[in-house]
Scaffold this motif. Structure first.
Motif, PDB file in Angstrom:
ATOM      1  N   SER A  86       0.827  -1.199   0.000  1.00 55.57           N
ATOM      2  CA  SER A  86       0.000   0.000   0.000  1.00 55.57           C
ATOM      3  C   SER A  86       0.869   1.260   0.000  1.00 55.57           C
ATOM      4  O   SER A  86       0.564   2.235  -0.696  1.00 55.57           O
ATOM      5  CB  SER A  86      -0.927  -0.014   1.219  1.00 55.57           C
ATOM      6  OG  SER A  86      -1.688   1.164   1.282  1.00 55.57           O
ATOM      7  N   ARG A 100       2.309   2.563  -3.371  1.00 55.75           N
ATOM      8  CA  ARG A 100       1.363   3.301  -4.224  1.00 55.75           C
ATOM      9  C   ARG A 100       1.619   3.048  -5.718  1.00 55.75           C
ATOM     10  O   ARG A 100       1.555   3.957  -6.542  1.00 55.75           O
ATOM     11  CB  ARG A 100       1.409   4.807  -3.903  1.00 55.75           C
ATOM     12  CG  ARG A 100       1.086   5.129  -2.470  1.00 55.75           C
ATOM     13  CD  ARG A 100       0.765   6.602  -2.268  1.00 55.75           C
ATOM     14  NE  ARG A 100       1.875   7.478  -2.572  1.00 55.75           N
ATOM     15  CZ  ARG A 100       2.856   7.778  -1.715  1.00 55.75           C
ATOM     16  NH1 ARG A 100       2.852   7.253  -0.501  1.00 55.75           N
ATOM     17  NH2 ARG A 100       3.825   8.599  -2.056  1.00 55.75           N
ATOM     18  N   PHE A 158      -0.218   0.618  -7.275  1.00 60.18           N
ATOM     19  CA  PHE A 158      -1.487   0.122  -7.795  1.00 60.18           C
ATOM     20  C   PHE A 158      -2.641   0.857  -7.122  1.00 60.18           C
ATOM     21  O   PHE A 158      -2.476   1.419  -6.031  1.00 60.18           O
ATOM     22  CB  PHE A 158      -1.634  -1.387  -7.527  1.00 60.18           C
ATOM     23  CG  PHE A 158      -0.414  -2.195  -7.862  1.00 60.18           C
ATOM     24  CD1 PHE A 158      -0.132  -2.538  -9.170  1.00 60.18           C
ATOM     25  CD2 PHE A 158       0.459  -2.626  -6.866  1.00 60.18           C
ATOM     26  CE1 PHE A 158       0.998  -3.286  -9.483  1.00 60.18           C
ATOM     27  CE2 PHE A 158       1.575  -3.369  -7.149  1.00 60.18           C
ATOM     28  CZ  PHE A 158       1.852  -3.702  -8.475  1.00 60.18           C
ATOM     29  N   PRO A 159      -3.829   0.833  -7.739  1.00 60.71           N
ATOM     30  CA  PRO A 159      -5.011   1.344  -7.037  1.00 60.71           C
ATOM     31  C   PRO A 159      -5.224   0.548  -5.750  1.00 60.71           C
ATOM     32  O   PRO A 159      -4.866  -0.627  -5.672  1.00 60.71           O
ATOM     33  CB  PRO A 159      -6.144   1.091  -8.045  1.00 60.71           C
ATOM     34  CG  PRO A 159      -5.462   1.010  -9.373  1.00 60.71           C
ATOM     35  CD  PRO A 159      -4.117   0.408  -9.112  1.00 60.71           C
ATOM     36  N   GLN A 160      -5.845   1.168  -4.747  1.00 60.82           N
ATOM     37  CA  GLN A 160      -6.003   0.538  -3.441  1.00 60.82           C
ATOM     38  C   GLN A 160      -6.687  -0.820  -3.543  1.00 60.82           C
ATOM     39  O   GLN A 160      -6.330  -1.771  -2.836  1.00 60.82           O
ATOM     40  CB  GLN A 160      -6.816   1.472  -2.525  1.00 60.82           C
ATOM     41  CG  GLN A 160      -6.789   1.080  -1.057  1.00 60.82           C
ATOM     42  CD  GLN A 160      -5.404   1.145  -0.444  1.00 60.82           C
ATOM     43  OE1 GLN A 160      -4.597   1.985  -0.825  1.00 60.82           O
ATOM     44  NE2 GLN A 160      -5.114   0.253   0.487  1.00 60.82           N
ATOM     45  N   LYS A 161      -7.661  -0.944  -4.423  1.00 57.10           N
ATOM     46  CA  LYS A 161      -8.397  -2.204  -4.559  1.00 57.10           C
ATOM     47  C   LYS A 161      -7.540  -3.329  -5.136  1.00 57.10           C
ATOM     48  O   LYS A 161      -7.861  -4.506  -4.985  1.00 57.10           O
ATOM     49  CB  LYS A 161      -9.631  -2.000  -5.444  1.00 57.10           C
ATOM     50  CG  LYS A 161     -10.687  -1.083  -4.824  1.00 57.10           C
ATOM     51  CD  LYS A 161     -11.891  -0.956  -5.738  1.00 57.10           C
ATOM     52  CE  LYS A 161     -12.964  -0.070  -5.114  1.00 57.10           C
ATOM     53  NZ  LYS A 161     -14.144   0.095  -6.000  1.00 57.10           N
ATOM     54  N   VAL A 162      -6.444  -2.954  -5.805  1.00 54.13           N
ATOM     55  CA  VAL A 162      -5.584  -3.949  -6.457  1.00 54.13           C
ATOM     56  C   VAL A 162      -4.463  -4.414  -5.529  1.00 54.13           C
ATOM     57  O   VAL A 162      -3.830  -5.444  -5.775  1.00 54.13           O
ATOM     58  CB  VAL A 162      -4.998  -3.363  -7.767  1.00 54.13           C
ATOM     59  CG1 VAL A 162      -4.124  -4.375  -8.497  1.00 54.13           C
ATOM     60  CG2 VAL A 162      -6.125  -2.895  -8.677  1.00 54.13           C
ATOM     61  N   ASN A 163      -4.220  -3.681  -4.441  1.00 53.21           N
ATOM     62  CA  ASN A 163      -3.078  -3.980  -3.575  1.00 53.21           C
ATOM     63  C   ASN A 163      -3.113  -5.397  -3.012  1.00 53.21           C
ATOM     64  O   ASN A 163      -2.085  -6.074  -2.955  1.00 53.21           O
ATOM     65  CB  ASN A 163      -3.007  -2.965  -2.430  1.00 53.21           C
ATOM     66  CG  ASN A 163      -2.483  -1.614  -2.887  1.00 53.21           C
ATOM     67  OD1 ASN A 163      -1.776  -1.510  -3.883  1.00 53.21           O
ATOM     68  ND2 ASN A 163      -2.851  -0.568  -2.163  1.00 53.21           N
TER      69      ASN A 163
END
Length: 311
Positions: A41, A44, A46-51
């Motif tokens: 996370s 940063r 990836f988008p938060q949903k992809v982490n």
């Protein structure tokens, strides 16, 4: 013949050592995913949903790569591929730590305290070992069909292990393997705060890990100053993952009356996942651990001097 045998042995040991490192760190990431999820996370990338998906995918790849190196599966591609991966990971570590996105490489998931420089040096060692394995190839131990079977089995096993661990983590709100060193009823380790190694083993002490700029930490400061000045409450010692100059500025700007120690970000990352974190010590034993919110029982002890919110 003797030289060939030595080269054969060096090649085997090289792939075994690097493979074992990847396998151990991959399994630890699978069984104790908290720190690695935080690390992903913080990058940063990836988008938060992809982490979460990225963390799971990397964990599986790491486990499979470790097994493949130990068994030397498809060495003609494996060794050079591992070298490329290590170079990419080294570049990522240098970039993320130099830009202050992360404090460490995230490679060892809290198993050991290691600085970014030490991580890069270890990666250089692993690349050297992979180079030796690549330049001194040995005959395949397994047939092609056996290598394919082993690769599929390792992939399946790694996926199952990671899936079971994450399902447990989501349902129980805790990892299968708890690597947290700050556990209740454990002894405080003197090396964590060397400046107060002796004083923290006697009496009642409150050790707090703070981060300047953290809103909740800011709310705690007024309470901590009251706690420290009262003789019937624990002495306060704070640790901050910044330089001595930054800590001095932090102390002066907030007019703090308790000692604040500049700590290595790597050590702080090993001890806690979030700020503020506090541990209440009695004779050097951790009796309570607080994360983000002071317990009501402690707040009531402070209220005779000052009425403050608990978070």
């Amino acid at each position: 013949m003797a030289i060939a045998s030595i080269m054969y042995l060096i090649s085997l040991i090289s792939s075994l050592v690097v493979g074992s490192v990847f396998l151990v760190t991959g399994v630890v990431k699978a069984l104790a995913p908290t720190k690695f999820l935080i690390h992903i996370s913080q990058l940063r990338l990836f988008p938060q949903k992809v982490n979460i998906g990225a963390a799971i995918a990397f964990t599986i790849i790491e486990c499979v790569l470790g097994i493949a190196l130990i068994l030397r599966l498809f060495p003609q591609w494996l060794f050079i591929g591992t070298i490329v991966l290590l170079l990419l990971l080294s570049s990522l570590t240098y970039w993320s730590t130099s830009t202050k996105r992360t404090d460490d490489c995230g490679c060892y998931n809290g198993l050991i305290d290691i600085s970014p420089k030490q991580s890069l040096l270890l990666n250089a060692l692993y690349i050297t070992l992979m180079g030796l394995a690549w330049f001194y190839p040995v005959a395949d131990i397994l047939t092609v069909s056996q290598q394919v079977t082993a690769l599929l089995i390792s992939l399946t096993t790694s996926c199952l292990l990671t899936a079971v661990s994450y399902i447990y983590y989501w349902k129980k709100k805790k990892p299968i393997l708890d690597l947290d060193p700050l556990k209740v009823n454990r002894s405080w380790q003197p090396q964590w705060l060397k400046e107060y190694a002796e004083s923290l083993t006697t009496g009642e002490k409150l050790v707090v890990f703070l981060m300047p700029g953290c809103p909740t930490c800011k709310n705690w400061l007024k309470v901590l100053k009251v706690v420290h000045q009262r003789t019937d409450l624990p002495d306060v010692v704070a640790g901050v993952p910044q330089t001595s100059e930054q800590v001095e500025e932090f102390v002066q700007s907030n007019n703090l009356n308790f000692p604040v120690v500049a700590m290595s970000p790597t050590v702080v990352a090993r001890l806690t996942n979030a700020f503020p974190t506090a541990v209440l010590l009695e004779e050097g034993i951790i009796r309570e651990k607080w994360l983000g919110v002071m317990p009501l029982t402690f707040v009531k002890r402070v209220k005779p001097s000052l009425s403050v919110p608990s978070s």
